[in-house]
Design a protein around this motif. Structure first.
Motif, short mmCIF file in Angstrom:
data_model
loop_
_atom_site.label_atom_id
_atom_site.label_comp_id
_atom_site.label_asym_id
_atom_site.label_seq_id
_atom_site.Cartn_x
_atom_site.Cartn_y
_atom_site.Cartn_z
N ARG A 238 -2.15 -45.19 76.62
CA ARG A 238 -3.01 -44.13 77.13
C ARG A 238 -3.01 -44.10 78.66
NH1 ARG A 238 -5.91 -44.32 72.91
NH2 ARG A 238 -6.99 -46.25 73.39
N ALA A 239 -3.11 -45.27 79.28
CA ALA A 239 -3.12 -45.35 80.75
C ALA A 239 -1.79 -44.87 81.34
CB ALA A 239 -3.41 -46.78 81.19
N ALA A 240 -0.68 -45.27 80.73
CA ALA A 240 0.63 -44.85 81.23
C ALA A 240 0.83 -43.35 81.04
CB ALA A 240 1.74 -45.62 80.53
N ARG A 241 0.39 -42.82 79.91
CA ARG A 241 0.51 -41.38 79.68
C ARG A 241 -0.31 -40.60 80.71
NH1 ARG A 241 -0.14 -40.27 73.23
NH2 ARG A 241 2.03 -40.59 72.68
N ALA A 242 -1.50 -41.07 80.99
CA ALA A 242 -2.35 -40.38 81.97
C ALA A 242 -1.67 -40.34 83.33
CB ALA A 242 -3.71 -41.06 82.06
N LEU A 243 -1.09 -41.44 83.74
CA LEU A 243 -0.41 -41.48 85.03
C LEU A 243 0.85 -40.61 85.02
CD1 LEU A 243 -0.35 -42.55 87.90
CD2 LEU A 243 0.85 -44.58 87.05
N ARG A 244 1.58 -40.63 83.92
CA ARG A 244 2.82 -39.85 83.84
C ARG A 244 2.57 -38.35 83.81
NH1 ARG A 244 7.54 -42.77 80.53
NH2 ARG A 244 8.47 -40.76 80.97
N ARG A 245 1.36 -37.93 83.47
CA ARG A 245 1.05 -36.50 83.45
C ARG A 245 0.80 -35.93 84.85
NH1 ARG A 245 -2.32 -37.86 78.79
NH2 ARG A 245 -1.14 -37.33 76.95
N HIS A 246 0.59 -36.79 85.84
CA HIS A 246 0.35 -36.31 87.20
C HIS A 246 1.60 -35.59 87.72
CE1 HIS A 246 -3.44 -38.56 88.30
NE2 HIS A 246 -3.17 -38.99 87.10
N ARG A 247 1.35 -34.54 88.49
CA ARG A 247 2.46 -33.75 89.03
C ARG A 247 3.38 -34.60 89.90
NH1 ARG A 247 -1.31 -29.68 90.97
NH2 ARG A 247 -1.89 -28.58 89.10
N LYS A 248 2.81 -35.44 90.74
CA LYS A 248 3.65 -36.22 91.66
C LYS A 248 4.63 -37.12 90.91
CE LYS A 248 0.26 -39.88 92.20
NZ LYS A 248 -1.04 -39.42 91.82
N VAL A 249 4.19 -37.64 89.76
CA VAL A 249 5.06 -38.50 88.95
C VAL A 249 6.19 -37.67 88.36
CG1 VAL A 249 5.16 -39.97 86.90
CG2 VAL A 249 3.24 -40.16 88.48
N ARG A 250 5.87 -36.48 87.88
CA ARG A 250 6.91 -35.62 87.30
C ARG A 250 7.84 -35.07 88.38
NH1 ARG A 250 2.46 -33.10 84.73
NH2 ARG A 250 3.00 -31.22 85.89
N TRP A 251 7.28 -34.57 89.47
CA TRP A 251 8.10 -33.94 90.51
C TRP A 251 9.08 -34.92 91.15
CZ3 TRP A 251 3.81 -30.86 93.54
CH2 TRP A 251 3.43 -29.76 92.77
N PHE A 252 8.60 -36.13 91.40
CA PHE A 252 9.46 -37.12 92.05
C PHE A 252 10.15 -38.05 91.06
CE2 PHE A 252 6.50 -35.84 95.40
CZ PHE A 252 7.40 -35.53 96.41
N ARG A 253 9.96 -37.77 89.78
CA ARG A 253 10.60 -38.54 88.70
C ARG A 253 10.38 -40.04 88.87
NH1 ARG A 253 14.85 -34.84 86.29
NH2 ARG A 253 14.53 -32.96 87.50
N LEU A 254 9.12 -40.38 89.08
CA LEU A 254 8.78 -41.78 89.34
C LEU A 254 8.91 -42.65 88.09
CD1 LEU A 254 5.70 -41.37 91.71
CD2 LEU A 254 8.12 -41.69 92.30
N ALA A 255 8.92 -42.04 86.92
CA ALA A 255 9.06 -42.82 85.68
C ALA A 255 10.50 -43.19 85.40
CB ALA A 255 8.49 -42.03 84.51
N GLY A 256 11.42 -42.62 86.18
CA GLY A 256 12.83 -42.94 85.96
C GLY A 256 13.28 -42.45 84.60
N HIS A 257 14.00 -43.31 83.89
CA HIS A 257 14.50 -42.95 82.57
C HIS A 257 13.71 -43.63 81.46
CE1 HIS A 257 17.89 -40.82 84.24
NE2 HIS A 257 18.12 -41.85 85.04
N ALA A 258 12.55 -44.16 81.79
CA ALA A 258 11.72 -44.82 80.78
C ALA A 258 11.25 -43.80 79.76
CB ALA A 258 10.52 -45.49 81.44
N PRO A 259 11.34 -44.14 78.48
CA PRO A 259 10.88 -43.19 77.46
C PRO A 259 9.37 -42.99 77.55
CG PRO A 259 11.42 -45.29 76.47
CD PRO A 259 11.83 -45.37 77.91
#
Length: 183
Positions: free
Chosen positions: A139-160
């Motif tokens: 839940r915590a990781a999903r919440a962070l991954r939903r932020h625009r900055k994480v999506r725009w800058f692809r901060l999650a890399g290739h992690a599923p």
């Protein structure tokens, strides 16, 4: 002109530090998910193993032994996409066999039954806790991954994208409420 350039450099460095910190936080959350999933897998395996041992010990009646053994075997052998269903079926089988305190008392009365019942009770209590820790990390990781900055800058890399583990993990009441048991 020089002062403006300095402020631009400071702003870019500040943004880079913030994005780096966010990426590190996301990485730590993914690491936490991996650790929680390993703990959950260990608890599920322990529950299935203890159930199989109890089913083959001869302290249960043959019908209950077969039901528990088959459900535990299916849970241990399930492919990843069928794991939640198989673990839920094991929970249902445990509730069906140990739905009444009389069955638990019959197991405890058998030679070696007190230890077997205690180990099974401990394992069925630990599964919901391990699943809760895992799902909280997801839940915590999903919440962070939903932020625009994480999506725009692809901060999650290739992690599923992390997935919660949803299963029926309600323990049998007769095992869960065992007085004087320790975890």
């Amino acid at each position: 002109m020089t002062e403006t350039l300095i402020w631009i450099v400071v702003a870019v460095v500040a943004c880079a530090l913030y994005l780096s910190w966010t990426a590190g936080r996301l990485d730590r959350l993914h690491t936490r998910i991996d650790a929680a999933r390993a703990a959950l897998d260990a608890q599920l395996l322990r529950r299935a193993s203890v159930t199989q041992e109890l089913a083959t010990s001869g302290v249960l009646d043959p019908a209950a032994s077969i039901v528990l053994y088959e459900a535990a075997h299916a849970a241990r052998q399930a492919e990843e996409e069928q794991r939640e269903v198989a673990e839920s079926e094991l929970s249902q089988a445990l509730r069906a066999v140990f739905g009444e305190a009389a069955q638990v008392e019959a197991v405890r009365a058998a030679p070696g039954g007190e230890e077997a019942a205690g180990e099974l009770a401990a394992s069925v209590r630990r599964v919901p806790m391990a699943r809760r820790f895992h799902n909280d990390a997801v839940r915590a990781a999903r919440a962070l991954r939903r932020h625009r900055k994480v999506r725009w800058f692809r901060l999650a890399g290739h992690a599923p994208f992390p997935l919660a583990f949803e299963m029926d993990d309600e323990p049998p009441v007769a095992l869960a409420d065992r007085p004087g048991s320790s975890t």
